[in-house]
Design a protein around this motif. Sequence first.
Motif, PDB file in Angstrom:
ATOM      1  N   SER A 197      -9.468 -22.052  31.787  1.00 15.02           N
ATOM      2  CA  SER A 197     -10.806 -22.467  31.356  1.00 15.02           C
ATOM      3  C   SER A 197     -11.315 -23.681  32.121  1.00 15.02           C
TER       4      SER A 197
ATOM      5  N   GLU B   5     -10.094 -26.758  31.558  1.00 18.51           N
ATOM      6  CA  GLU B   5      -9.825 -27.965  30.772  1.00 18.51           C
ATOM      7  C   GLU B   5      -8.697 -28.791  31.375  1.00 18.51           C
TER       8      GLU B   5
ATOM      9  N   ASP C  26     -14.859 -34.495  25.554  1.00 19.63           N
ATOM     10  CA  ASP C  26     -14.203 -33.432  26.301  1.00 19.63           C
ATOM     11  C   ASP C  26     -14.037 -33.865  27.756  1.00 19.63           C
ATOM     12  N   GLY C  27     -12.953 -33.406  28.371  1.00 21.92           N
ATOM     13  CA  GLY C  27     -12.705 -33.770  29.763  1.00 21.92           C
ATOM     14  C   GLY C  27     -11.807 -34.973  29.912  1.00 21.92           C
TER      15      GLY C  27
ATOM     16  N   VAL D  32      -8.067 -36.062  29.060  1.00 18.05           N
ATOM     17  CA  VAL D  32      -6.842 -35.360  28.671  1.00 18.05           C
ATOM     18  C   VAL D  32      -5.617 -36.245  28.862  1.00 18.05           C
TER      19      VAL D  32
ATOM     20  N   TYR E 137      -1.585 -32.179  30.943  1.00 18.04           N
ATOM     21  CA  TYR E 137      -2.041 -31.765  32.271  1.00 18.04           C
ATOM     22  C   TYR E 137      -0.879 -31.296  33.140  1.00 18.04           C
TER      23      TYR E 137
ATOM     24  N   PRO F  19     -19.441 -33.469  27.642  1.00 19.02           N
ATOM     25  CA  PRO F  19     -18.181 -33.801  28.320  1.00 19.02           C
ATOM     26  C   PRO F  19     -18.318 -35.025  29.220  1.00 19.02           C
TER      27      PRO F  19
ATOM     28  N   LEU G 261     -13.137 -35.176  35.198  1.00 19.65           N
ATOM     29  CA  LEU G 261     -11.858 -35.040  34.502  1.00 19.65           C
ATOM     30  C   LEU G 261     -11.166 -36.389  34.522  1.00 19.65           C
TER      31      LEU G 261
ATOM     32  N   GLU H  64      -5.854 -23.146  28.796  1.00 15.93           N
ATOM     33  CA  GLU H  64      -6.540 -24.407  29.112  1.00 15.93           C
ATOM     34  C   GLU H  64      -6.668 -24.622  30.617  1.00 15.93           C
TER      35      GLU H  64
END
Length: 477
Positions: free
Chosen positions: A283, A285, A257-258, A260, A265, A358, A394, A280
């Motif tokens: 949240s 994300e 997770d994290g 993307v 994006y 993540p 991220l 998303e």
Amino acid sequence: MAKEPMLKFVTVGRDMPTKRDADDRKDDFLEIYGEFVEAKAEEQASRCSQCGVPYCQSHCPLHNNIPDWLRLTATGRLKEAYEISQATNAFPEICGRICPQDRLCEGNCVIENSGHGTVTIGSVEKYITDTAWENGWVETITPVVEREESVGIIGSGPGGLAAADRLRRAGIKVTVYERSDRAGGLMMYGIPGFKLEKDIVLRRVEQLEKSGVEFVLNCNVGEDISFDAIRGKHDAVLIATGVYKSRDLKGPGSGADGIVKAIDYLTASNKVSFGDEVEEYDSGELNANGKKVVVIGGGDTAMDCVRTAIRQGATSVKCLYRRDRANMPGSQRETQNAEEEGVEFVWLSAPKGFAGDPVSGVMVQKMRLGAPDASGRQSPEVIEGADYVEDADLVIKALGFEPEELPKLWGVDGLEVTRWGTVLADFKTHASSLEGVYACGDIQRGASLVVWAIRDGREAADAMIDYIDQTAAVAAE
């Protein structure tokens, strides 16, 4: 005396403007949109040398008649300047904003090459067309003769819209099938609003709608309508889907997770700018606010991601690229803009894996450039023992795009593709292996520039008009 324009900033959705935004606009106003608008534009346009060999024009994919509309601007004949600009470019105000002029027209200006600074062609082009809109010179397309024939266009990006413009001027009926909820393709959801304001795209879409182009939105070919059904409804079909399949990264932790995709994006950020609810984004994300962001890639999409992350309030933004600055494929102007905004570029660095789930970091291996290949480009080589971990909350993968498997996705036989998955089509007529089916833009040439898609769309439209005329002539015999 010309009116003094107002310099104002608009917060786009929840993404705040940055100091660089202010500097960009300030430079534009000092350069072109100063106290006396026409005078500033004329002053810049008058710098054109009207050289015997207009390198600016020859290095423009559309071969825009740049010297002539600069000359007209310099003498205050703006409406004529716009008409000449529009004659070769369906969307000059869009190209004026997002074309990499430093690699195209401006980079080949003879004044720039002589060391005196380029004529700011893109800014003048943008000014001319914005003035045309303000004065009502941009008219609804009204064909001299309306025809019964129709063309179906799959995709509403720059190539599809440019073809629609050309076809309507010839009186051909046009229906555009778009799988998204808004027309515009990459220009709407892939390019950030601080580079291309969305109302600029929307007004061109509205112009086409008023001109008779039908847009069928939220229409996924292969699911909501078959490709064969589209062929059956129209005299010719243009495939202008673009390429949206993201190149991926493999390695330990790549599914955490994290981590993307760039397209997800950027799409989320652009949807928020319209006021859409994006789960998303809310949240976190697909939201960089308060995060340490690492973007992997060196193209223009990577630059869009790092600059968007800055605007979303990231605590730090780093861009990893496996080659050095000189070998970076993205615009040098965009790179400079990103650096001035606070982005840190980590050159000669490539990811080998990811830590945490993540994600908490990118495992980086340092690189060096080896011997040049046959094209002269140096290949990156791993420096053993120089690995380290780059902290990240991220990670955005901006490694470029590939075509989707259209024959399989659409269930169509006979549509030939290249070994890269792009539609196999003639690069002059854009005719595919299927009778009456054409392709243009990224789905034919691979991921490229908006200006190339516009050129392809215009060429494809001309070829389809010829095809329709020939078909009609045979039927009349």
